[in-house]
Design an enzyme around this catalytic site. Structure first.
Site, short mmCIF file in Angstrom:
data_model
loop_
_atom_site.label_atom_id
_atom_site.label_comp_id
_atom_site.label_asym_id
_atom_site.label_seq_id
_atom_site.Cartn_x
_atom_site.Cartn_y
_atom_site.Cartn_z
N TYR A 58 18.19 25.76 -1.18
CA TYR A 58 17.86 25.00 -2.18
C TYR A 58 18.84 24.70 -3.19
O TYR A 58 19.44 25.66 -3.64
CB TYR A 58 16.47 25.58 -2.79
CG TYR A 58 15.70 24.90 -3.88
CD1 TYR A 58 15.04 23.86 -3.53
CD2 TYR A 58 15.89 24.98 -5.19
CE1 TYR A 58 14.25 23.19 -4.37
CE2 TYR A 58 15.40 24.36 -6.30
CZ TYR A 58 14.22 23.36 -5.91
OH TYR A 58 13.48 22.63 -6.65
N SER B 149 16.35 30.27 3.60
CA SER B 149 15.55 29.72 2.66
C SER B 149 15.10 28.50 2.83
O SER B 149 14.38 28.39 3.82
CB SER B 149 16.39 30.02 1.33
OG SER B 149 15.68 29.73 0.17
N GLN B 150 15.44 27.51 2.00
CA GLN B 150 15.23 26.15 2.10
C GLN B 150 15.47 25.76 3.65
O GLN B 150 14.87 24.93 4.16
CB GLN B 150 15.54 25.31 1.18
CG GLN B 150 15.19 23.61 1.48
CD GLN B 150 15.66 22.82 0.19
OE1 GLN B 150 15.04 22.55 -0.60
NE2 GLN B 150 16.72 22.55 0.50
N ASP C 254 12.15 40.68 -1.06
CA ASP C 254 12.24 39.16 -1.12
C ASP C 254 11.30 38.68 -2.34
O ASP C 254 9.98 38.67 -1.98
CB ASP C 254 12.47 38.21 -0.06
CG ASP C 254 12.85 37.08 -0.19
OD1 ASP C 254 13.00 36.65 -1.36
OD2 ASP C 254 13.37 36.19 0.87
N HIS D 245 16.36 38.37 -1.24
CA HIS D 245 16.52 37.07 -0.67
C HIS D 245 17.84 37.10 0.22
O HIS D 245 17.83 35.89 1.08
CB HIS D 245 16.50 36.16 -1.68
CG HIS D 245 16.21 34.61 -1.09
ND1 HIS D 245 15.11 34.48 -0.29
CD2 HIS D 245 16.84 33.53 -1.34
CE1 HIS D 245 14.97 33.04 0.18
NE2 HIS D 245 16.20 32.62 -0.81
#
Length: 341
Positions: free
Chosen positions: A100, A193-194, A279, A314
């Protein structure tokens, strides 16, 4: 079927034992498949490769090309195509989606896959560059919603930013399959992630994907995630709803069209997951929701495994996890009869 779960304990979410059993009832819109079929059919009306040109670099061991392909609505999307220099044979390819707020950056910023012997397509995130890295793909759409990518056009699935980004992700796989020096039968999707959410979506929408590598995936079990964490990007959706209180119903409806759990149910490729149990950005249960329902709609479960990192957030397992990815992908994509290196 092969399933591997590495052992760990600590979690800011539910316990590891419950994570292993966590199968939320993520609701699918009745027209989910029709929506995505129509979206991708419209995108496929434009030839996928727009431009491929060599990119001068100071790197001697890899060759780089600046690629433009046709994404959502035929709009141009940029990517870096990198492969080992002086290797003429068709190679397996990894299509990587950044996280992201990131773009494709500069050539040479991400070299793990090409130096491991893969062709590598690093895809730009339309309309997201500038927060953490540079990019070159605008998102020329305007619709009611919030200012951030996670809330852009969020009042309607037709207008939502992730409709366009997921379409771009699928078209990137179409593009890499016709690039020179790629074995189209051995293409993997990868992301963190994204990027992990986009890779999951691609796995649910693309036929014949050879492998999937996902870490700390965003866009999974979204309805719960926006209630569970204040961290962005989920927190951006929650903060939008804190101001636009009347918008909860249309927002939740829009999110149901991009949930990674729904894509995971439709996926069939061998899959490798990684999750940090502390996370706070993408809570562990949301990633397990996708993993535990991965390929649930198929007749035979594919090879899949998940690795958890009890004291990581994360950032996950970082280099330790990358080493696991490299060894796993080599085993999955190695041609039959070829000995391990």
């Amino acid at each position: 079927m092969g399933i591997v779960i590495s052992v760990s304990r600590a979690s800011i979410d539910i316990s590891l034992d419950r994570l292993r059993r966590y199968v939320p009832a993520v609701v699918e819109p009745a027209d989910f498949d029709r929506f995505w079929r129509a979206t991708l059919t419209a995108a496929a009306a434009t030839p996928v490769l727009v431009d491929v040109r060599p990119e001068p670099t100071d790197l001697r061991l890899v060759d780089v090309w600046d690629v433009t392909f046709a994404g959502y609505a035929g709009e141009p999307v940029r990517a870096w195509y990198t492969r080992p220099a002086d290797v003429p044979a068709p190679l397996p390819a990894v299509v990587e989606y950044p996280g992201y707020g990131r773009g494709r950056g500069l050539p040479g910023e991400r070299l793990t896959w090409p130096v491991a012997g893969y062709a590598h397509l690093l895809v730009d995130n339309r309309g997201q560059a500038g927060l953490f890295s540079r990019g070159d793909t605008p998102d020329p759409h305007d619709a009611p919603g919030g200012p951030s990518p996670a809330t852009r056009g969020i009042l309607s699935p037709d207008d939502y930013h992730y409709r366009r980004l997921i379409t771009d992700a699928v078209r990137a796989i179409d593009a890499v399959r016709v690039l020179p020096g790629v074995d189209p039968a051995r293409v993997a999707a990868a992301g963190n992630s994204q990027g992990g959410g986009l890779a999951l979506a691609a796995a649910g929408l693309v036929d014949g994907l050879a492998a999937l590598l996902v870490t700390a995936p965003f866009l999974c079990d979204i309805q719960r995630a926006i209630e569970l964490t204040e961290a962005s990007p989920y927190g951006e959706i929650a903060r939008y709803l804190a101001v636009h209180r009347e918008a909860e119903e249309p927002v939740r409806r829009t999110l149901s069209y991009v949930d990674g759990v729904t894509f995971a149910r439709r996926a069939t490729a061998p899959a490798h997951f990684g999750i940090g149990l502390r996370d706070e950005v993408c809570p562990p249960s949301t990633g397990f929701a996708a993993y535990n329902q991965y390929a649930a709609g198929g007749s035979a479960a594919p090879l899949r495994e998940i690795h958890t990192y009890p004291f990581n957030g994360h950032e996950g397992g970082e280099a330790v996890h990358v080493r696991r990815q490299l060894r796993w992908l080599d085993a999955v994509l190695r041609p039959a009869g070829t000995a391990a290196g």
